[in-house]
Design a protein around this motif. Structure first.
Motif, PDB file in Angstrom:
ATOM      1  N   SER A 199       3.331  32.804  21.176  1.00 48.34           N
ATOM      2  CA  SER A 199       4.551  32.236  20.602  1.00 48.34           C
ATOM      3  C   SER A 199       5.621  32.235  21.686  1.00 48.34           C
ATOM      4  CB  SER A 199       5.022  33.057  19.398  1.00 48.34           C
ATOM      5  OG  SER A 199       6.249  32.559  18.897  1.00 48.34           O
ATOM      6  N   PRO A 201       1.937  29.249  13.857  1.00 43.33           N
ATOM      7  CA  PRO A 201       1.656  27.965  13.202  1.00 43.33           C
ATOM      8  C   PRO A 201       1.295  26.898  14.230  1.00 43.33           C
ATOM      9  CG  PRO A 201       4.024  28.271  13.380  1.00 43.33           C
ATOM     10  CD  PRO A 201       3.386  29.501  13.973  1.00 43.33           C
ATOM     11  N   THR A 210       2.103  28.006  21.054  1.00 38.90           N
ATOM     12  CA  THR A 210       3.056  27.332  20.183  1.00 38.90           C
ATOM     13  C   THR A 210       4.472  27.667  20.638  1.00 38.90           C
ATOM     14  OG1 THR A 210       3.187  29.157  18.586  1.00 38.90           O
ATOM     15  CG2 THR A 210       1.455  27.509  18.252  1.00 38.90           C
ATOM     16  N   GLY A 235       0.650  22.815  11.193  1.00 42.41           N
ATOM     17  CA  GLY A 235       0.502  23.088   9.765  1.00 42.41           C
ATOM     18  C   GLY A 235      -0.590  24.075   9.434  1.00 42.41           C
ATOM     19  N   LEU A 294      -2.168  27.965  10.183  1.00 40.25           N
ATOM     20  CA  LEU A 294      -1.832  29.272  10.726  1.00 40.25           C
ATOM     21  C   LEU A 294      -3.013  29.785  11.537  1.00 40.25           C
ATOM     22  CD1 LEU A 294       0.396  31.459  10.738  1.00 40.25           C
ATOM     23  CD2 LEU A 294      -0.893  32.596   8.898  1.00 40.25           C
TER      24      LEU A 294
END
Length: 229
Positions: free
Chosen positions: A61, A154, A86, A157, A159
């Motif tokens: 992340s 995520p 992400t 859409g 996880l």
């Protein structure tokens, strides 16, 4: 871990034998076998053609436009992993390129899936490092902002949790939760066998409308066959 930035060093990965079975099935078959779940969406495009990979997810992340946490993630990777990157808000910046790919390949990482952008597209193809991304972009990034490694993230859409199975090919990317991986592999194999039998029937000349017994449905829906002179 809420509210903290962490690097989780040790994760539980899906059995490599199950990963290999899922690789044989491919994205579309797995998506159907999971009840049309797990598909990460049409924005994730392959940087190469005619390639299928499957591996266990190491997740990142990151702050948009900042690849600091990708560097932090490298040492947590093992052979057979796929890095899933992400950002905390939408980004198409080129956060990943040939140098990071070289570092990951040295640890046995087989590819990257990112909801952001990558750069050095031609070099990545030449070195055989496989990438699925939202964008190709020369836009540079910095190394300044904290994020996290190996936390649920995520992706389109879906996880993705550390250790989940990621399968990617020309059809896109599908994510199989680790706890569903073995059952999904069984269902995908069954679906593959069923499709092979159906292919033989259709190859023989039988119409799909008859094989799938759709004529009654068409009639019930009010569809009429009309001959025109």
């Amino acid at each position: 871990m809420a509210g903290r930035h962490v690097v989780v060093s040790n994760i539980t990965r899906t059995d490599p034998k199950i990963v290999a079975r899922l690789a044989e099935a491919g994205v579309s078959t797995i998506h159907e076998a999971m009840g049309r779940r797990g598909y990460a969406g049409t924005e994730l495009r392959p940087n190469q053609a005619d390639v299928r990979i499957a591996g266990t997810a190491v997740t990142v992340s990151s702050h948009p436009g900042d690849n600091l946490m990708i560097h932090a993630a490298v040492e947590t990777c093992q052979p057979g992993d796929i890095l899933v990157v992400t950002t905390t808000s939408p980004s198409t910046d080129g956060m990943f390129g040939e140098l990071l790919a070289t570092s990951l390949a040295a640890r046995g990482v087989i590819g990257l899936v990112t909801g952001a952008g990558v750069r050095d597209a031609a070099e990545l193809r030449e070195m055989g490092f496989h990438v699925w991304s939202r964008a190709i972009s020369a836009q540079g990034t910095v190394k300044a902002s904290p994020g996290s490694v190996n936390v649920p993230v995520p992706l389109g859409g879906v996880l993705v949790s550390p250790g989940d199975v990621v399968v990617a090919d020309d059809d896109g990317v599908v994510v199989v939760p680790r706890e569903e991986a073995e059952q999904t592999a069984v269902r995908a194999a069954e679906r593959t066998a069923k499709e092979a039998a159906t292919r033989d029937v259709l190859r023989s000349g039988e119409l799909g409308v008859d094989y799938y017994r759709l004529r009654t449905l068409l009639k019930d829906l009010g569809v009429q066959y009309v001959d025109q002179a």
